[in-house]
Design an enzyme around this catalytic site. Structure first.
Site, short mmCIF file in Angstrom:
data_model
loop_
_atom_site.label_atom_id
_atom_site.label_comp_id
_atom_site.label_asym_id
_atom_site.label_seq_id
_atom_site.Cartn_x
_atom_site.Cartn_y
_atom_site.Cartn_z
N CYS A 127 -9.60 -7.63 56.04
CA CYS A 127 -10.29 -8.17 54.86
C CYS A 127 -9.30 -8.62 53.80
O CYS A 127 -8.42 -7.85 53.39
CB CYS A 127 -11.22 -7.11 54.29
N CYS A 180 -25.09 -13.72 47.20
CA CYS A 180 -24.11 -12.71 47.59
C CYS A 180 -23.28 -12.36 46.35
O CYS A 180 -22.60 -13.22 45.81
CB CYS A 180 -23.23 -13.30 48.69
N CYS A 200 -9.17 -2.37 54.16
CA CYS A 200 -9.56 -2.73 55.53
C CYS A 200 -8.61 -3.81 56.03
O CYS A 200 -8.35 -4.80 55.32
CB CYS A 200 -11.01 -3.20 55.57
N CYS A 220 -10.73 -4.74 45.55
CA CYS A 220 -11.29 -3.56 46.21
C CYS A 220 -10.16 -2.55 46.39
O CYS A 220 -9.05 -2.94 46.74
CB CYS A 220 -11.87 -3.94 47.57
N CYS A 249 -15.07 -19.22 60.22
CA CYS A 249 -14.41 -18.96 61.49
C CYS A 249 -14.70 -20.03 62.52
O CYS A 249 -15.84 -20.25 62.89
CB CYS A 249 -14.89 -17.62 62.02
N GLU A 256 -16.10 -14.60 42.76
CA GLU A 256 -16.93 -15.64 43.34
C GLU A 256 -18.31 -15.09 43.66
O GLU A 256 -18.48 -13.92 43.95
CB GLU A 256 -16.31 -16.17 44.62
N1 SAH Z 1 -17.03 -3.49 50.66
C1 SAH Z 1 -18.28 -3.62 51.25
C2 SAH Z 1 -19.00 -4.91 50.91
C3 SAH Z 1 -18.19 -6.16 50.81
S1 SAH Z 1 -17.50 -6.79 52.29
C4 SAH Z 1 -18.17 -3.48 52.75
O1 SAH Z 1 -17.06 -3.44 53.26
O2 SAH Z 1 -19.20 -3.35 53.39
C5 SAH Z 1 -18.89 -7.58 53.09
C6 SAH Z 1 -18.73 -7.73 54.58
O3 SAH Z 1 -17.75 -8.73 54.92
C7 SAH Z 1 -18.27 -6.44 55.24
O4 SAH Z 1 -19.01 -6.17 56.40
C8 SAH Z 1 -16.85 -6.76 55.57
O5 SAH Z 1 -16.39 -5.93 56.58
C9 SAH Z 1 -16.93 -8.23 55.96
N2 SAH Z 1 -15.63 -8.90 56.01
C10 SAH Z 1 -14.53 -8.63 55.29
N3 SAH Z 1 -13.51 -9.45 55.65
C11 SAH Z 1 -13.97 -10.26 56.63
C12 SAH Z 1 -13.41 -11.32 57.40
N4 SAH Z 1 -12.15 -11.69 57.23
N5 SAH Z 1 -14.19 -11.94 58.30
C13 SAH Z 1 -15.48 -11.58 58.45
N6 SAH Z 1 -16.07 -10.58 57.75
C14 SAH Z 1 -15.33 -9.92 56.85
FE1 SF4 Z 2 -13.15 -3.49 50.49
FE2 SF4 Z 2 -13.02 -3.09 53.13
FE3 SF4 Z 2 -15.27 -4.14 52.03
FE4 SF4 Z 2 -12.97 -5.56 52.14
S1 SF4 Z 2 -14.22 -4.86 53.87
S2 SF4 Z 2 -14.36 -5.40 50.39
S3 SF4 Z 2 -11.41 -3.95 51.81
S4 SF4 Z 2 -14.39 -2.06 51.70
#
Ligand code: SAH
Ligand code: SF4
Length: 441
Positions: A171, A157, A168, A164, A407, A144
């Site tokens: 995520c 974006c 995390c 990935c 959210c 997306e």
């Molecule tokens: N992998 C990279 C970039 C993609 S994620 C990173 O982790 O920085 C982009 C942002 O969205 C990151 O700050 C991530 O922590 C955040 N993110 C991921 N899941 C989320 C969620 N469920 N709610 C809010 N932000 C989220």
């Molecule tokens: Fe990957 Fe973590 Fe970024 Fe999600 S928040 S895209 S799992 S690095």
């Protein structure tokens, strides 16, 4: 953002990686995956769209364009593909008919397929994009890509990987089993698809009167003025292709995006941060999310490899860092987990001396997620502490809420915070590169 960008469907050609909840609980830092698609493969297999100058040169040499002509021919194609958005070789009027014929016989200017487009009433657009197949068993990876228009900017974006490898715990992308790197061409193609869809080429018209309806930036600049690598994937685990894509996107004779308006977000791949700054010279965002190693180990497991101290040392050493080029620290607000006053104070203490902005992100829940978004009062209180310490702490406004999972019911309160974000921007605390903030570069 990753949570709204996680509709990648199964890509049978990518490695299948098992990551059960038990494995996560047992302390899995990352999954392993088949990381590379066919290197340098263009979308459409033989499409030239998204290629770097070197790749274009190779493609031209392969159909017999003589060495002495290559530079000039690359410049011509570059202009047509990236400046004018040409979709057919016939448009390339300054390229001789014979060569146009040869090009059309060997290549296309095809874009990856747009499987669906959703348009929010606030103008946010979300595309589900299917990349061309990379092999006989591959139906094509789906990712997306989201476009967020504001008065004075339009932010795209983009994703750097399908899925990935990191895990995390908050995520959704991290739970996906299938992972592969996107090629630089596939990354660039996301921008081309967006510009096609919103009519952001010299002779194009925006769709459905979008400009008149105020659903596109009105400042006279490009409709896509900013890029954030905040979609799927960890950009620094695909750094070569991410840097190559940034080179194409920022090329002054083509897509001409300013590097200062490109932000790469990382969960903290410390060894690659220097290279990103030195070679791509973009803005940096760090997914911090916790101020103590014990908690960050759980939320962002890569912290077990590179802890908070190593991460912040790498930030201090980030090439080009200055008050005009601050690092954005992303902090997702998780109820009862990382959102106390003490956390806010520790955050401010940790970042002391680093030119920084703090981006508070309301947690975006997904099916099966074990966290909740912090209450609004909590976010406000947290933001207040950070703000008093002199940091811009805009809360990332949920945009396109009618088309994205976002959210909670935050609208009116969010608007209150937006007003503050604006005020801070007026005070010179910019928010360049980060979307959903009313001001900044
Ligand atoms: N992998 C990279 C970039 C993609 S994620 C990173 O982790 O920085 C982009 C942002 O969205 C990151 O700050 C991530 O922590 C955040 N993110 C991921 N899941 C989320 C969620 N469920 N709610 C809010 N932000 C989220
Ligand atoms: Fe990957 Fe973590 Fe970024 Fe999600 S928040 S895209 S799992 S690095």
């Amino acid at each position: 953002m990753a949570t709204v960008l996680d509709i990648a469907k199964r890509n049978p050609n990518a490695a299948t990686v098992a990551v059960s909840d038990a494995a996560r609980a047992a302390g899995f830092i990352e999954k392993t995956a088949e990381l590379n698609a066919v290197a340098g493969a263009a979308p459409g297999g033989a499409s030239l769209v998204g290629l770097t100058r070197d790749q274009l040169k190779e493609s031209l040499a392969a159909i017999g364009v003589p060495e002495r002509e290559l530079k000039m021919r690359v410049a011509q194609l570059w202009h047509w593909i990236y400046f004018r958005g040409a979709k057919d070789f016939v448009e390339m009027t300054n390229v001789g008919k014979e060569l146009r014929g040869k090009l059309a016989a060997a290549y296309t200017l095809a874009r990856p397929q747009v499987v669906s487009e959703q348009v929010s009433k606030d103008g946010t657009r979300k595309w589900l994009i299917r990349m061309p197949s990379t092999g006989p068993l591959d139906k094509g990876a789906e990712i997306e890509c989201v476009y967020i228009p504001e008065v004075d900017r339009g932010t795209l974006c983009v994703s750097s990987q399908v899925g990935c490898t990191l895990t995390c715990s908050f995520c959704h992308t991290g739970t996906q089993r299938l992972v592969r790197n996107l090629t630089s061409a596939e990354i660039v193609a996301q921008l081309i698809v967006a510009r096609d869809a919103i009519g952001d080429w010299p002779d194009a018209t925006p769709p459905d009167g979008a400009r008149e309806k105020g659903l596109l930036p009105t400042d006279g600049g490009r409709f896509v003025s900013n890029i954030v690598f905040m979609g799927m994937g960890e950009p620094l685990y695909n750094i070569g292709d991410v840097i190559a894509a940034i080179d194409v996107m920022s090329d002054g004779e083509g897509l001409t995006l300013s590097r200062r308006r490109i932000t790469v977000s990382t969960s903290g791949v410390v060894p690659q941060m220097e290279r990103l700054g030195a070679e791509a010279n973009t803005m940096l965002a760090i997914s911090l999310h916790a101020v103590r190693d014990e908690l960050r180990d759980e939320l962002v497991p890569i912290n077990r490899k590179y802890d908070i101290k190593q991460l912040l040392d790498a930030c201090r050493a980030y090439p080009g860092l200055s008050n005009a080029r601050r690092i954005t620290f992303e902090y997702v607000m998780l109820k009862g987990v990382n959102d106390s006053d003490a956390d806010a104070r520790e955050l401010v203490r940790l970042l002391k001396g680093i030119p920084a902005k703090i981006n508070l992100i309301p947690f975006n829940p997904w099916p099966g997620s074990k966290y909740e978004c912090s209450d609004w009062e909590r976010i406000e209180r947290f933001s207040e502490i950070v703000y008093r310490a002199g940091y811009a702490s805009p809360v990332r406004t949920p945009r396109g809420r009618d088309i994205l999972a976002a959210c909670g019911q935050l609208k009116s309160e969010t608007e209150k915070l937006r007003a503050r974000a604006r005020m801070m921007a007026e005070q010179g605390i910019g928010a360049e590169g980060v979307y959903a903030v009313g001001n900044g570069e």
